[in-house]
Scaffold this motif. Structure first.
Motif, PDB file in Angstrom:
ATOM      1  N   ILE A 134      -1.953  -0.066  -5.272  1.00 59.06           N
ATOM      2  CA  ILE A 134      -2.977  -0.562  -6.196  1.00 59.06           C
ATOM      3  C   ILE A 134      -4.151   0.408  -6.258  1.00 59.06           C
ATOM      4  O   ILE A 134      -4.638   0.754  -7.337  1.00 59.06           O
ATOM      5  CB  ILE A 134      -3.433  -1.971  -5.785  1.00 59.06           C
ATOM      6  CG1 ILE A 134      -2.294  -2.960  -6.006  1.00 59.06           C
ATOM      7  CG2 ILE A 134      -4.669  -2.400  -6.566  1.00 59.06           C
ATOM      8  CD1 ILE A 134      -2.548  -4.329  -5.435  1.00 59.06           C
ATOM      9  N   GLY A 135      -4.611   0.867  -5.100  1.00 58.88           N
ATOM     10  CA  GLY A 135      -5.709   1.831  -5.076  1.00 58.88           C
ATOM     11  C   GLY A 135      -5.351   3.129  -5.767  1.00 58.88           C
ATOM     12  O   GLY A 135      -6.165   3.712  -6.492  1.00 58.88           O
ATOM     13  N   GLY A 136      -4.124   3.582  -5.578  1.00 60.73           N
ATOM     14  CA  GLY A 136      -3.689   4.814  -6.238  1.00 60.73           C
ATOM     15  C   GLY A 136      -3.672   4.692  -7.743  1.00 60.73           C
ATOM     16  O   GLY A 136      -4.102   5.604  -8.454  1.00 60.73           O
ATOM     17  N   PHE A 137      -3.180   3.567  -8.244  1.00 65.59           N
ATOM     18  CA  PHE A 137      -3.164   3.385  -9.686  1.00 65.59           C
ATOM     19  C   PHE A 137      -4.578   3.238 -10.253  1.00 65.59           C
ATOM     20  O   PHE A 137      -4.866   3.719 -11.344  1.00 65.59           O
ATOM     21  CB  PHE A 137      -2.305   2.187 -10.086  1.00 65.59           C
ATOM     22  CG  PHE A 137      -0.841   2.506 -10.136  1.00 65.59           C
ATOM     23  CD1 PHE A 137      -0.352   3.457 -11.019  1.00 65.59           C
ATOM     24  CD2 PHE A 137       0.058   1.870  -9.308  1.00 65.59           C
ATOM     25  CE1 PHE A 137       0.992   3.764 -11.077  1.00 65.59           C
ATOM     26  CE2 PHE A 137       1.400   2.172  -9.351  1.00 65.59           C
ATOM     27  CZ  PHE A 137       1.877   3.118 -10.224  1.00 65.59           C
ATOM     28  N   LEU A 138      -5.468   2.591  -9.507  1.00 70.41           N
ATOM     29  CA  LEU A 138      -6.847   2.472  -9.976  1.00 70.41           C
ATOM     30  C   LEU A 138      -7.528   3.838 -10.036  1.00 70.41           C
ATOM     31  O   LEU A 138      -8.233   4.152 -10.997  1.00 70.41           O
ATOM     32  CB  LEU A 138      -7.640   1.531  -9.062  1.00 70.41           C
ATOM     33  CG  LEU A 138      -7.286   0.053  -9.173  1.00 70.41           C
ATOM     34  CD1 LEU A 138      -8.052  -0.754  -8.127  1.00 70.41           C
ATOM     35  CD2 LEU A 138      -7.567  -0.469 -10.559  1.00 70.41           C
ATOM     36  N   VAL A 139      -7.315   4.657  -9.015  1.00 71.04           N
ATOM     37  CA  VAL A 139      -7.910   5.998  -9.007  1.00 71.04           C
ATOM     38  C   VAL A 139      -7.306   6.857 -10.114  1.00 71.04           C
ATOM     39  O   VAL A 139      -8.012   7.593 -10.810  1.00 71.04           O
ATOM     40  CB  VAL A 139      -7.730   6.663  -7.628  1.00 71.04           C
ATOM     41  CG1 VAL A 139      -8.091   8.129  -7.666  1.00 71.04           C
ATOM     42  CG2 VAL A 139      -8.580   5.944  -6.593  1.00 71.04           C
ATOM     43  N   THR A 140      -5.990   6.755 -10.307  1.00 72.06           N
ATOM     44  CA  THR A 140      -5.336   7.521 -11.368  1.00 72.06           C
ATOM     45  C   THR A 140      -5.877   7.115 -12.734  1.00 72.06           C
ATOM     46  O   THR A 140      -6.164   7.974 -13.577  1.00 72.06           O
ATOM     47  CB  THR A 140      -3.809   7.311 -11.324  1.00 72.06           C
ATOM     48  OG1 THR A 140      -3.335   7.713 -10.042  1.00 72.06           O
ATOM     49  CG2 THR A 140      -3.109   8.116 -12.395  1.00 72.06           C
ATOM     50  N   ASP A 141      -6.027   5.813 -12.959  1.00 72.34           N
ATOM     51  CA  ASP A 141      -6.567   5.344 -14.234  1.00 72.34           C
ATOM     52  C   ASP A 141      -7.994   5.841 -14.426  1.00 72.34           C
ATOM     53  O   ASP A 141      -8.366   6.260 -15.527  1.00 72.34           O
ATOM     54  CB  ASP A 141      -6.519   3.819 -14.281  1.00 72.34           C
ATOM     55  CG  ASP A 141      -6.936   3.277 -15.625  1.00 72.34           C
ATOM     56  OD1 ASP A 141      -6.392   3.752 -16.648  1.00 72.34           O
ATOM     57  OD2 ASP A 141      -7.817   2.396 -15.662  1.00 72.34           O
TER      58      ASP A 141
END
Length: 119
Positions: free
Chosen positions: A82-89
């Motif tokens: 979840i954190g990775g996708f938030l940072v990527t977004d």
């Protein structure tokens, strides 16, 4: 004696893999960070799915410690994804072009000094 040798070998491999990973990651330019992070999130999703399958469809009885470690691993894996996708977004938002701001008063002149050139 054999157990200590196996443990030493595994620890040496872990330390060397950490060094190699650090060197490889530090050489990646910033423009490639976002696509690589998205790929890593996808890999973590597969790992998380495997952990969930291991917990749910285990043919043999896991002891309490193993189950607790699996639950902790699933929780940390979920947080990581979840954190990775938030940072990527958030990083992809930086590359989007922003619309030009419109004048607040569309009917007025854009000349701030007025029509006769005096302020």
């Amino acid at each position: 004696m054999i157990l200590a040798s196996v443990l030493t070998t595994n620890l040496a491999i872990l330390v060397l893999a950490g060094f190699v990973g650090f060197i490889v990651i530090s050489k990646i330019p910033n423009t490639l960070h976002t696509p690589l992070m998205s790929g890593t999130n996808a890999i973590h999703g597969v790992v998380l799915l495997g952990a969930l399958l291991l917990i749910g469809f285990s043919e043999f009885k896991l002891d309490t410690l193993s189950e607790a470690l699996l639950v902790i691993a699933v929780a940390f894996g979920t947080i990581n994804i979840i954190g990775g996708f938030l940072v990527t977004d958030r990083m992809l938002e930086m590359f989007k072009t922003r619309p030009k701001p419109q004048d607040a008063e569309a009917g007025k002149d854009s000349d701030p000094a007025g029509k006769d050139g005096q302020a």
